[in-house]
Design a protein around this motif. Structure first.
Motif, PDB file in Angstrom:
ATOM      1  N   ASP A 101       7.602   8.186 -13.900  1.00  0.00           N
ATOM      2  CA  ASP A 101       8.196   7.262 -12.820  1.00  0.00           C
ATOM      3  C   ASP A 101       8.813   6.323 -13.596  1.00  0.00           C
ATOM      4  OD1 ASP A 101       8.309   5.078 -11.130  1.00  0.00           O
ATOM      5  OD2 ASP A 101       6.303   5.578 -10.174  1.00  0.00           O
ATOM      6  N   HIS A 102      10.176   6.266 -13.467  1.00  0.00           N
ATOM      7  CA  HIS A 102      10.978   5.279 -14.230  1.00  0.00           C
ATOM      8  C   HIS A 102      10.652   3.962 -14.270  1.00  0.00           C
ATOM      9  CE1 HIS A 102      13.244   4.312 -10.186  1.00  0.00           C
ATOM     10  NE2 HIS A 102      12.400   5.119  -9.840  1.00  0.00           N
ATOM     11  N   ARG A 103      10.105   3.343 -13.062  1.00  0.00           N
ATOM     12  CA  ARG A 103       9.822   1.831 -12.882  1.00  0.00           C
ATOM     13  C   ARG A 103       8.510   1.402 -13.643  1.00  0.00           C
ATOM     14  NH1 ARG A 103      13.792   0.444 -10.074  1.00  0.00           N
ATOM     15  NH2 ARG A 103      14.562   1.449  -8.304  1.00  0.00           N
ATOM     16  N   LEU A 104       7.552   2.732 -13.855  1.00  0.00           N
ATOM     17  CA  LEU A 104       6.459   2.402 -14.904  1.00  0.00           C
ATOM     18  C   LEU A 104       6.716   2.129 -16.188  1.00  0.00           C
ATOM     19  CD1 LEU A 104       3.174   2.399 -14.279  1.00  0.00           C
ATOM     20  CD2 LEU A 104       4.716   3.263 -12.368  1.00  0.00           C
ATOM     21  N   ARG A 140       1.632   4.172  -7.555  1.00  0.00           N
ATOM     22  CA  ARG A 140       2.191   3.175  -8.410  1.00  0.00           C
ATOM     23  C   ARG A 140       1.003   2.140  -8.508  1.00  0.00           C
ATOM     24  NH1 ARG A 140       8.505   2.392  -7.082  1.00  0.00           N
ATOM     25  NH2 ARG A 140       9.244   4.082  -8.693  1.00  0.00           N
ATOM     26  N   LEU A 141       0.242   1.815  -7.560  1.00  0.00           N
ATOM     27  CA  LEU A 141      -0.953   0.713  -7.715  1.00  0.00           C
ATOM     28  C   LEU A 141      -2.052   1.589  -8.582  1.00  0.00           C
ATOM     29  CD1 LEU A 141      -1.162  -0.216  -4.025  1.00  0.00           C
ATOM     30  CD2 LEU A 141       0.187  -1.165  -5.754  1.00  0.00           C
ATOM     31  N   SER A 148       0.745  -1.151  -0.127  1.00  0.00           N
ATOM     32  CA  SER A 148      -0.078   0.065  -0.118  1.00  0.00           C
ATOM     33  C   SER A 148       0.868   1.294   0.001  1.00  0.00           C
ATOM     34  CB  SER A 148      -1.044  -0.040   1.134  1.00  0.00           C
ATOM     35  OG  SER A 148      -0.265  -0.005   2.412  1.00  0.00           O
ATOM     36  N   HIS A 149       2.159   1.144   0.482  1.00  0.00           N
ATOM     37  CA  HIS A 149       3.063   2.621   0.619  1.00  0.00           C
ATOM     38  C   HIS A 149       3.338   2.795  -0.924  1.00  0.00           C
ATOM     39  CE1 HIS A 149       5.652  -1.100   0.578  1.00  0.00           C
ATOM     40  NE2 HIS A 149       6.403  -0.577   0.090  1.00  0.00           N
ATOM     41  N   LEU A 150       3.098   2.122  -1.754  1.00  0.00           N
ATOM     42  CA  LEU A 150       3.515   2.366  -3.302  1.00  0.00           C
ATOM     43  C   LEU A 150       2.687   3.673  -3.649  1.00  0.00           C
ATOM     44  CD1 LEU A 150       4.383  -0.814  -5.131  1.00  0.00           C
ATOM     45  CD2 LEU A 150       5.921   0.713  -3.608  1.00  0.00           C
ATOM     46  N   ARG A 151       1.423   3.780  -3.078  1.00  0.00           N
ATOM     47  CA  ARG A 151       0.889   4.831  -3.361  1.00  0.00           C
ATOM     48  C   ARG A 151       1.229   6.286  -3.136  1.00  0.00           C
ATOM     49  NH1 ARG A 151      -3.381   1.126  -1.174  1.00  0.00           N
ATOM     50  NH2 ARG A 151      -4.797   0.486  -2.847  1.00  0.00           N
ATOM     51  N   LEU A 152       2.465   6.232  -2.384  1.00  0.00           N
ATOM     52  CA  LEU A 152       3.244   7.610  -2.121  1.00  0.00           C
ATOM     53  C   LEU A 152       4.556   7.642  -2.713  1.00  0.00           C
ATOM     54  CD1 LEU A 152       2.401   7.051   1.811  1.00  0.00           C
ATOM     55  CD2 LEU A 152       1.168   8.660   0.042  1.00  0.00           C
ATOM     56  N   HIS A 153       4.902   6.813  -3.711  1.00  0.00           N
ATOM     57  CA  HIS A 153       6.126   6.874  -4.412  1.00  0.00           C
ATOM     58  C   HIS A 153       6.149   7.840  -5.410  1.00  0.00           C
ATOM     59  CE1 HIS A 153       8.541   3.324  -2.934  1.00  0.00           C
ATOM     60  NE2 HIS A 153       7.620   3.694  -2.159  1.00  0.00           N
ATOM     61  N   GLU A 154       7.002   7.668  -6.451  1.00  0.00           N
ATOM     62  CA  GLU A 154       7.121   8.713  -7.496  1.00  0.00           C
ATOM     63  C   GLU A 154       5.700   9.010  -8.106  1.00  0.00           C
ATOM     64  OE1 GLU A 154      11.262   7.268  -7.471  1.00  0.00           O
ATOM     65  OE2 GLU A 154       9.264   6.579  -6.850  1.00  0.00           O
TER      66      GLU A 154
END
Length: 465
Positions: free
Chosen positions: A413-416, A374-375, A365-371
């Motif tokens: 977002d680089h990982r996207l 993300r989810l 769930s913390h990925l909602r606060l990344h670059e």
């Protein structure tokens, strides 16, 4: 712009993701770890003597870190080649090296964090040790990323910070040359970087630092272990929960830090799309210099992608160890808790979208606060290509469906962007918006990718196996 920052024209450009017409069989040299490079720069800047970083990553995030430290008075000299122009004490061996020369930290200074979590979180504690005000600013998205854990903790430890009550950027740290330190309680459930930020500078605080996490389960624990290992290598005394200390409590004693000759490991998280290419195409990819023992989260790829249908082995070469990953062409769905290795999620999700059964990715769930969120972004972009991806409370449920071409938005977002390239191996017509955003941590990703697929003859970092 700083270093490899994306230009407006790059952001509007669409990159046609290349199809894989055959099983890949390549050796891919992955650049150095962003996480190790930026932690190494901070520790070297706070050391009592000059140090070296060998094979550092040159990307937007690391160049922002280097420029920020220079703005605070730290000397960072770059050399390229085999012990050239380094002078006495220069590291041996070929490749790039950065010599870091500590100096009295000072303001006034301005730090551009871009959208780099390590810069926006690791450097306010350093700025609290400076003599004078240090202003922090960055990309618009950086204003939305949580920083309250670092801000509140520094205030509790004796620092003065002006952020107009936002708990986020922009802000100014008013340093007076020292900080009291001591015990502090923080909720770091939004980012393990809150803990790492305080630990990295803690040895220079008058009383050291004791960081007590009081929130829900910490994400990305391997990154905290990386911080602790690097601190100990620099001479700091660190107590941790793993070493018999209290749960969720880390202590760093006050001490001088040593200048080091640090060789930066390859960025194992950035190896994810290349290993995925082997899994998806039933091919083989070798990553040189993959460490047999490491704190990098990306090392989990060996187990995760093996569970999804591949196999891996370490091989010994004249230059050291390498990891070879082999796929069968069949991809199995996975039920995985990625809480500790959340940054791997986008590429794992792309592989899961091409699997033969459903996948559930949990604990993220913390990925909602990344670059970006993300989810939400992964669900939207995969579904716009015909997929069936649903957000859950703490992750994603992915039901494989036939996918079609279209524009894959990356939200800077680089990982996207690397996840989109993975889909493009088998889905014709995927166009990746702003692939240049990969320069945040992986310079010239398009060149590495097309080189792996032999679409760029003579691509220097890639050789056919």
């Amino acid at each position: 712009m700083t270093g490899t920052e994306t230009s407006p024209d790059d952001a509007l450009a669409l990159w046609p993701a290349p199809l894989a017409h055959e099983a890949v069989d390549a050796t891919v040299t992955v650049p150095g770890s962003k996480s190790v490079t930026n932690r190494g720069l901070v520790l070297a800047a706070l050391a009592a003597e000059p140090g070296w970083l060998r094979r550092p990553l040159r990307s937007r995030d690391t160049l922002l870190m280097a420029e920020a430290l220079r703005a605070l008075g730290v000397g960072i000299e770059e050399t390229i080649g085999s012990n050239s122009a380094g002078g006495p004490g220069a590291p041996t061996g070929s490749g790039e090296a950065w010599r870091v020369i500590p100096a009295g930290l000072h303001g006034p200074a301005t730090v551009d964090v871009g959208n780099a979590g390590t810069v926006m979180r690791f450097l306010p504690p350093v700025a609290a040790l400076a003599d004078g005000p240090v202003r922090f600013d960055g990309d618009p998205r950086s204003y939305e990323r949580p920083l309250h854990g670092v801000i509140d903790a520094l205030r509790a430890l004796g620092a003065r910070i002006d952020d107009d009550g936002r708990g986020a950027l922009p802000l100014t740290v008013h340093g007076n040359g020292s900080i009291d330190g001591g015990p502090v309680r923080i909720d770091a459930s939004a980012s393990s970087q809150f803990v790492s930020a305080l630990l990295l500078s803690g040895a220079r605080f008058n009383q050291g630092v004791e960081v007590r996490h009081v929130g829900s389960a910490l994400p990305s624990m391997p990154h905290i272990r990386m911080t602790v290992d690097m601190l100990r290598s620099a001479g700091a005394a660190v107590d941790t929960p793993e070493a018999g200390g209290e749960p969720d409590v880390w202590r760093v004693a006050p001490s001088a830090l040593l200048g080091r000759d640090l060789v930066v490991e390859p960025d194992l998280s950035n190896a994810a799309p290349f290993l995925a290419a082997a899994l998806i195409t039933g091919g083989r990819v070798t990553i040189p210099d993959w460490p047999e023992h490491t704190t990098q989260p990306g090392d989990a790829l060996r187990d995760i992608f093996t569970e999804m249908g591949g196999s891996c082995e370490f091989t010994t070469t004249a230059d050291g160890t390498a990891l070879t990953f082999t796929g069968t062409g069949r991809i199995r769905g996975i039920d995985a808790d990625l809480h500790e290795v959340g940054e791997l999620t986008p590429v794992i999700a792309a592989v899961a979208a091409l699997a033969d059964s459903e996948s559930v990715l949990r604990g993220i769930s913390h990925l909602r606060l990344h670059e970006t969120d993300r989810l939400a972004a992964l669900a939207k972009e995969f579904n716009d290509l015909g997929g069936d991806v649903a957000e859950t409370e703490d992750g994603l449920r992915i039901r494989p469906r036939p996918l079609h071409g279209g524009i894959f938005h990356t939200y800077e977002d680089h990982r996207l962007a690397t996840a989109a390239a993975v889909l493009g191996l088998t889905v014709s017509g995927i166009q990746v918006e702003n692939v240049a955003t990969t320069a945040k941590t992986l310079p010239d990703f398009p060149g590495l990718w097309t080189g792996m697929l032999s679409a760029t003859p003579g691509a220097a970092p890639v050789s056919r196996g």
